[in-house]
Design a protein around this motif. Structure first.
Motif, PDB file in Angstrom:
ATOM      1  N   LEU A 248       0.811  -1.213   0.000  1.00 41.28           N
ATOM      2  CA  LEU A 248       0.000   0.000   0.000  1.00 41.28           C
ATOM      3  C   LEU A 248       0.848   1.267   0.000  1.00 41.28           C
ATOM      4  CD1 LEU A 248      -2.687  -1.124   2.608  1.00 41.28           C
ATOM      5  CD2 LEU A 248      -2.849  -1.205   0.126  1.00 41.28           C
ATOM      6  N   ASP A 249       2.062   1.175   0.531  1.00 39.57           N
ATOM      7  CA  ASP A 249       2.919   2.360   0.648  1.00 39.57           C
ATOM      8  C   ASP A 249       3.915   2.504  -0.492  1.00 39.57           C
ATOM      9  OD1 ASP A 249       1.612   2.792   3.040  1.00 39.57           O
ATOM     10  OD2 ASP A 249       3.176   1.863   4.263  1.00 39.57           O
ATOM     11  N   ASN A 250       4.132   1.432  -1.261  1.00 42.03           N
ATOM     12  CA  ASN A 250       5.141   1.464  -2.318  1.00 42.03           C
ATOM     13  C   ASN A 250       4.540   0.973  -3.633  1.00 42.03           C
ATOM     14  OD1 ASN A 250       7.893   1.899  -0.712  1.00 42.03           O
ATOM     15  ND2 ASN A 250       6.644   0.448   0.443  1.00 42.03           N
ATOM     16  N   SER A 251       5.209   1.346  -4.720  1.00 37.58           N
ATOM     17  CA  SER A 251       4.769   0.912  -6.042  1.00 37.58           C
ATOM     18  C   SER A 251       5.189  -0.534  -6.285  1.00 37.58           C
ATOM     19  CB  SER A 251       5.379   1.812  -7.125  1.00 37.58           C
ATOM     20  OG  SER A 251       4.991   3.156  -6.938  1.00 37.58           O
ATOM     21  N   PHE A 252       4.368  -1.260  -7.015  1.00 42.30           N
ATOM     22  CA  PHE A 252       4.692  -2.622  -7.406  1.00 42.30           C
ATOM     23  C   PHE A 252       3.993  -2.915  -8.724  1.00 42.30           C
ATOM     24  CE2 PHE A 252       0.746  -2.948  -5.108  1.00 42.30           C
ATOM     25  CZ  PHE A 252       0.029  -3.929  -5.773  1.00 42.30           C
ATOM     26  N   GLU A 253       4.430  -3.966  -9.398  1.00 38.36           N
ATOM     27  CA  GLU A 253       3.851  -4.358 -10.680  1.00 38.36           C
ATOM     28  C   GLU A 253       2.872  -5.513 -10.478  1.00 38.36           C
ATOM     29  OE1 GLU A 253       6.723  -5.176 -13.705  1.00 38.36           O
ATOM     30  OE2 GLU A 253       8.110  -3.634 -12.992  1.00 38.36           O
ATOM     31  N   ASN A 254       1.714  -5.394 -11.095  1.00 38.45           N
ATOM     32  CA  ASN A 254       0.727  -6.475 -11.101  1.00 38.45           C
ATOM     33  C   ASN A 254       0.488  -6.854 -12.557  1.00 38.45           C
ATOM     34  OD1 ASN A 254      -1.449  -8.203 -10.882  1.00 38.45           O
ATOM     35  ND2 ASN A 254      -2.471  -6.998  -9.301  1.00 38.45           N
ATOM     36  N   TRP A 255       0.994  -8.020 -12.938  1.00 40.61           N
ATOM     37  CA  TRP A 255       0.927  -8.436 -14.342  1.00 40.61           C
ATOM     38  C   TRP A 255      -0.410  -9.070 -14.715  1.00 40.61           C
ATOM     39  CZ3 TRP A 255       6.316 -11.007 -15.644  1.00 40.61           C
ATOM     40  CH2 TRP A 255       7.300 -10.044 -15.484  1.00 40.61           C
ATOM     41  N   SER A 256      -1.251  -9.342 -13.759  1.00 41.87           N
ATOM     42  CA  SER A 256      -2.528  -9.997 -14.066  1.00 41.87           C
ATOM     43  C   SER A 256      -3.680  -9.282 -13.362  1.00 41.87           C
ATOM     44  CB  SER A 256      -2.478 -11.467 -13.633  1.00 41.87           C
ATOM     45  OG  SER A 256      -2.146 -11.579 -12.269  1.00 41.87           O
ATOM     46  N   ARG A 257      -3.678  -7.956 -13.411  1.00 34.85           N
ATOM     47  CA  ARG A 257      -4.694  -7.162 -12.710  1.00 34.85           C
ATOM     48  C   ARG A 257      -6.088  -7.426 -13.251  1.00 34.85           C
ATOM     49  NH1 ARG A 257      -7.908  -5.448 -10.069  1.00 34.85           N
ATOM     50  NH2 ARG A 257      -8.127  -3.467  -8.982  1.00 34.85           N
ATOM     51  N   LYS A 258      -6.242  -7.424 -14.547  1.00 34.23           N
ATOM     52  CA  LYS A 258      -7.538  -7.657 -15.180  1.00 34.23           C
ATOM     53  C   LYS A 258      -7.673  -9.083 -15.703  1.00 34.23           C
ATOM     54  CE  LYS A 258      -9.274  -3.530 -14.628  1.00 34.23           C
ATOM     55  NZ  LYS A 258     -10.467  -3.333 -13.764  1.00 34.23           N
ATOM     56  N   ASN A 259      -6.628  -9.555 -16.363  1.00 29.23           N
ATOM     57  CA  ASN A 259      -6.649 -10.912 -16.898  1.00 29.23           C
ATOM     58  C   ASN A 259      -5.209 -11.366 -17.093  1.00 29.23           C
ATOM     59  OD1 ASN A 259      -5.806  -9.799 -19.506  1.00 29.23           O
ATOM     60  ND2 ASN A 259      -7.933  -9.135 -19.709  1.00 29.23           N
ATOM     61  N   GLU A 260      -5.059 -12.562 -17.635  1.00 21.80           N
ATOM     62  CA  GLU A 260      -3.733 -13.158 -17.823  1.00 21.80           C
ATOM     63  C   GLU A 260      -3.097 -12.774 -19.152  1.00 21.80           C
ATOM     64  OE1 GLU A 260      -1.763 -15.600 -16.152  1.00 21.80           O
ATOM     65  OE2 GLU A 260      -2.866 -15.226 -14.309  1.00 21.80           O
ATOM     66  N   LYS A 261      -3.839 -12.084 -20.013  1.00 21.99           N
ATOM     67  CA  LYS A 261      -3.300 -11.728 -21.321  1.00 21.99           C
ATOM     68  C   LYS A 261      -2.171 -10.716 -21.167  1.00 21.99           C
ATOM     69  CE  LYS A 261      -7.644 -12.553 -23.780  1.00 21.99           C
ATOM     70  NZ  LYS A 261      -8.702 -11.974 -24.638  1.00 21.99           N
ATOM     71  N   LEU A 262      -1.073 -10.987 -21.854  1.00 19.51           N
ATOM     72  CA  LEU A 262       0.090 -10.120 -21.706  1.00 19.51           C
ATOM     73  C   LEU A 262       0.907 -10.161 -22.990  1.00 19.51           C
ATOM     74  CD1 LEU A 262       1.038  -8.462 -19.233  1.00 19.51           C
ATOM     75  CD2 LEU A 262       2.752 -10.218 -18.844  1.00 19.51           C
ATOM     76  N   THR A 263       1.624  -9.062 -23.253  1.00 14.57           N
ATOM     77  CA  THR A 263       2.527  -8.956 -24.400  1.00 14.57           C
ATOM     78  C   THR A 263       3.948  -8.837 -23.894  1.00 14.57           C
ATOM     79  OG1 THR A 263       0.840  -7.887 -25.762  1.00 14.57           O
ATOM     80  CG2 THR A 263       3.128  -7.602 -26.430  1.00 14.57           C
ATOM     81  N   GLY A 264       4.854  -9.592 -24.490  1.00 13.49           N
ATOM     82  CA  GLY A 264       6.242  -9.574 -24.042  1.00 13.49           C
ATOM     83  C   GLY A 264       7.205  -9.473 -25.205  1.00 13.49           C
TER      84      GLY A 264
END
Length: 367
Positions: A248-264
């Motif tokens: 809650l106090d620091n930034s972090f990455e969430n790679w599956s916030r909405k769904n599992e679809k991702l581009t790499g």
């Protein structure tokens, strides 16, 4: 019976003791038989249902209900027996809040278990999408732990207040409201901070159970969310324990916030002599034939050009994060193998040109 246990007369009335023991035994036996009858009917109804959820709930609440019924039976018979009441009431003041807290705790666990069972059934049947399932699972986990924390806190407080000495101390402390408030606030600050952080996590949902996150250089799946910490399971099965407040106090990455679809991306650093068109054609051919590509993204761009090298970014997409990782590995391996076979000069090599040779090298003998 107790009249003969006072300091003036320590003679025991064995008849009164036997009578009270017999009454207690009959009350306990009646309560136990009633408990067995009720749960026999409940178990039969649960087995007749189509789901296993009823059996789980019945098994969960069986033990606390049994002891609660026994305590109720003893309380009822103690109301008609003064000697028994004199012995039972001091004990009951301690036992009653413990049993009530146990029942409430068990009901919360059974309710959370039922909700998780429904979510599991929905997941197996494909009724809801993965993001919705993770959201519900996270809320169930956090809110059930918050409820159990509150139940345990209140139960322990009521049990302590049933002790006369502790109640007298509590009354004295409460008389100094200002000092008590400061003391309680200072002592309970870590617990309240964790409680508030857990509730905020459940309401805002910056991450959920099953999400793939990256924080402080660690990447992995959120395995468990507790009031004070979160367990992140890494790819090599290591568990990283991260305080809840850090998310809650620091930034972090969430790679599956909405769904599992991702581009790499897959980066290729080649010699400037490389021919881009054949490389792009082979890239598109390979990705189009790969079963893990979801047909959303397949781009090849020259992102940088230097005097001695160029950078090609091959972007691909997949339906899940695991599939994307495998697709990128396969693409990287295939493109390097293709370049070695069809454009070996495109692979970067370190060259050293020495016009006229090295000064210390022996001169070649004349023919």
């Amino acid at each position: 019976m107790l009249q003969r246990l006072n300091p003036q007369n320590w003679t025991l009335d064995w008849i009164a003791i036997a009578e009270s023991a017999l009454i207690i035994g009959l009350a306990v036996a009646a309560a136990y038989l009633l408990y067995r009858g009720i749960f026999a009917i409940a178990s039969r109804l649960a087995r007749a249902s189509e789901t296993a959820l009823d059996d789980l709930v019945v098994q969960k609440i069986r033990r606390p209900v049994k002891w609660a019924m026994i305590a109720i039976a003893i309380t009822l018979v103690a109301g008609a027996n003064e000697n028994l009441a004199a012995v039972w009431e001091p004990i009951a003041r301690f036992v009653r809040p413990a049993l009530l807290g146990w029942i409430a705790y068990t009901l919360v666990k059974a309710f959370a278990l039922g909700l998780e069972y429904r979510l599991q059934t929905s997941e197996e049947g494909g009724v809801a999408d993965i993001a919705t399932l993770r959201s519900r699972k996270t809320r169930i986990s956090i809110l059930s732990r918050t409820a159990t924390f509150v139940i345990v806190f209140i139960t322990v407080g009521l049990m302590l207040l049933s002790i006369p000495q502790v109640a007298a101390i509590g009354t004295t402390v409460l008389a100094s409201a200002g000092i008590a408030a400061l003391a309680v606030g200072a002592a309970a600050q870590p617990a309240l901070k964790s409680l508030i952080a857990g509730l905020q996590m459940a309401l805002t949902e910056p991450l959920r159970i099953g999400d793939l996150v990256v924080i402080d250089g660690f990447s992995g799946r959120v395995e468990e969310i507790r009031m004070s910490y979160i367990i992140v399971r890494m790819w090599d099965e290591r568990a990283v324990i991260v305080p809840t407040s850090r998310f809650l106090d620091n930034s972090f990455e969430n790679w599956s916030r909405k769904n599992e679809k991702l581009t790499g991306p897959v980066m290729l650093h080649l010699d400037p002599i490389a021919e881009i068109s054949p490389i792009r054609a082979e890239f598109e051919r390979f990705v189009d034939a790969h079963p893990l590509w979801d047909r959303r993204t397949a781009d090849l761009l020259m992102t940088d050009a230097y005097p001695e090298s160029i950078a090609l970014r091959l972007s691909v997409s997949s339906a899940t994060i695991g599939d994307l990782f495998q697709l990128r590995c396969d693409l990287r391996e295939h493109m390097l193998a293709w370049l070695r076979e069809h454009q070996p000069d495109a692979l970067i090599r370190h060259r050293l040109e020495l016009p006229g040779g090295h000064a210390k090298a022996p001169e070649a003998e004349a023919p």
